[in-house]
Design an enzyme around this catalytic site. Structure first.
Site, mmCIF file in Angstrom:
data_model
loop_
_atom_site.group_PDB
_atom_site.id
_atom_site.type_symbol
_atom_site.label_atom_id
_atom_site.label_comp_id
_atom_site.label_asym_id
_atom_site.label_seq_id
_atom_site.Cartn_x
_atom_site.Cartn_y
_atom_site.Cartn_z
ATOM 1 N N ASP A 114 -1.502 -4.193 -2.659
ATOM 2 C CA ASP A 114 -0.655 -5.087 -3.072
ATOM 3 C C ASP A 114 0.327 -5.011 -3.491
ATOM 4 O O ASP A 114 0.104 -3.968 -4.753
ATOM 5 C CB ASP A 114 -1.310 -6.100 -3.130
ATOM 6 C CG ASP A 114 -2.757 -6.718 -2.935
ATOM 7 O OD1 ASP A 114 -2.288 -6.097 -1.445
ATOM 8 O OD2 ASP A 114 -3.562 -7.859 -3.009
ATOM 9 N N ASP B 75 4.289 1.036 2.352
ATOM 10 C CA ASP B 75 6.393 0.463 2.771
ATOM 11 C C ASP B 75 6.761 0.242 1.956
ATOM 12 O O ASP B 75 8.334 -0.919 2.998
ATOM 13 C CB ASP B 75 4.949 -0.173 4.089
ATOM 14 C CG ASP B 75 4.552 -1.210 3.334
ATOM 15 O OD1 ASP B 75 3.851 -1.567 3.040
ATOM 16 O OD2 ASP B 75 4.580 -2.257 4.903
#
Length: 241
Positions: free
Chosen positions: A150, A186
């Protein structure tokens, strides 16, 4: 009406009812009677309910051979990535830890349905459980993956990120020299933050060229979806010093 009456129930009773309802839902997912329903995308790991350390499972009841080396996947999400790796690598135990309990219950059902005696999932907040959840494991922890964690973008939420200095040093206590850690994201800023934390740790050293090729036979669902959109992925490999 019923809702009105429930509103008048004492707090303890309302809590007990809520706990029972949650357990019924999890049991139904485990038995295959119902699907997952809506699961939160992000769970705040700093909430008080997630501060209680989760104890290690009974290793001999969750793995056919608890002396095998372990691949620990932290924040394993739906678990498909780990299930695929477990099928490909029968001589390694695959242990996934995830903070969203419905995903864990379903992943364990999938592991059982797929007859994978080397794959198991636990519901836990790894930051609170890093010193307890791996206790008593007979084999060595040979590989840890922390992939697409996260991002918690807001500055005031950075403390919710899984990779913190104290965490990587505590994690190292369970890993023998030569054990590998693979990190990936990412989000460049999150990746840079993790690299910075690990760069400041005396317990881990970066493998030169570790970012060149993806080191595992499978990728996470999130990695695959990011790549399908032509977006960048970042990863690095570390070894326990």
């Amino acid at each position: 009406g019923g809702g009105e009456a429930e509103g008048k129930l004492p707090l303890e009773e309302r809590r007990r009812l809520h706990t029972e309802q949650v357990q019924e839902k999890l049991d139904a997912i485990a038995s295959g009677e119902r699907g997952l329903g809506k699961v939160r995308q992000h769970v705040n790991p700093l909430k008080s309910q997630f501060q209680i350390p989760t104890q290690a499972p009974d290793w001999s009841s969750v793995f056919a051979d608890p002396s095998l080396p372990m691949h620990l996947d932290i924040g394993c999400g739906k678990g498909r990535f780990l299930l695929e790796l477990a099928a490909l690598n029968p001589n390694v135990n695959h242990y996934g830890v995830e903070i969203r309990e419905p995903l864990v219950v379903r992943a364990n059902k999938w592991a059982k349905d797929s007859n994978l005696p080397n794959c198991y999932f636990s519901f836990a907040n790894m930051n609170a459980s890093v010193r307890t959840i791996l206790k008593g494991y007979a084999g060595k922890i040979s590989l840890i993956s922390i992939l697409m964690p996260d991002p918690w973008f807001k500055a005031r939420h950075h403390k919710r990120r899984v990779v913190q200095q104290e965490f990587v040093d505590a994690l190292a206590e369970s890993v023998p020299a030569g054990g590998r850690l693979i990190i990936g994201s990412d989000v460049k800023e999150v990746y840079d933050d993790i690299v910075w934390v690990l760069g400041n740790s005396t317990s881990w050293s970066e493998v030169p060229g570790g970012s060149d090729e993806w080191p595992l036979e499978r990728q996470t669902e999130r990695q695959i979806s990011v790549q399908s959109r032509g977006e960048a992925l970042y990863h690095s490999v570390y070894t326990r010093t």
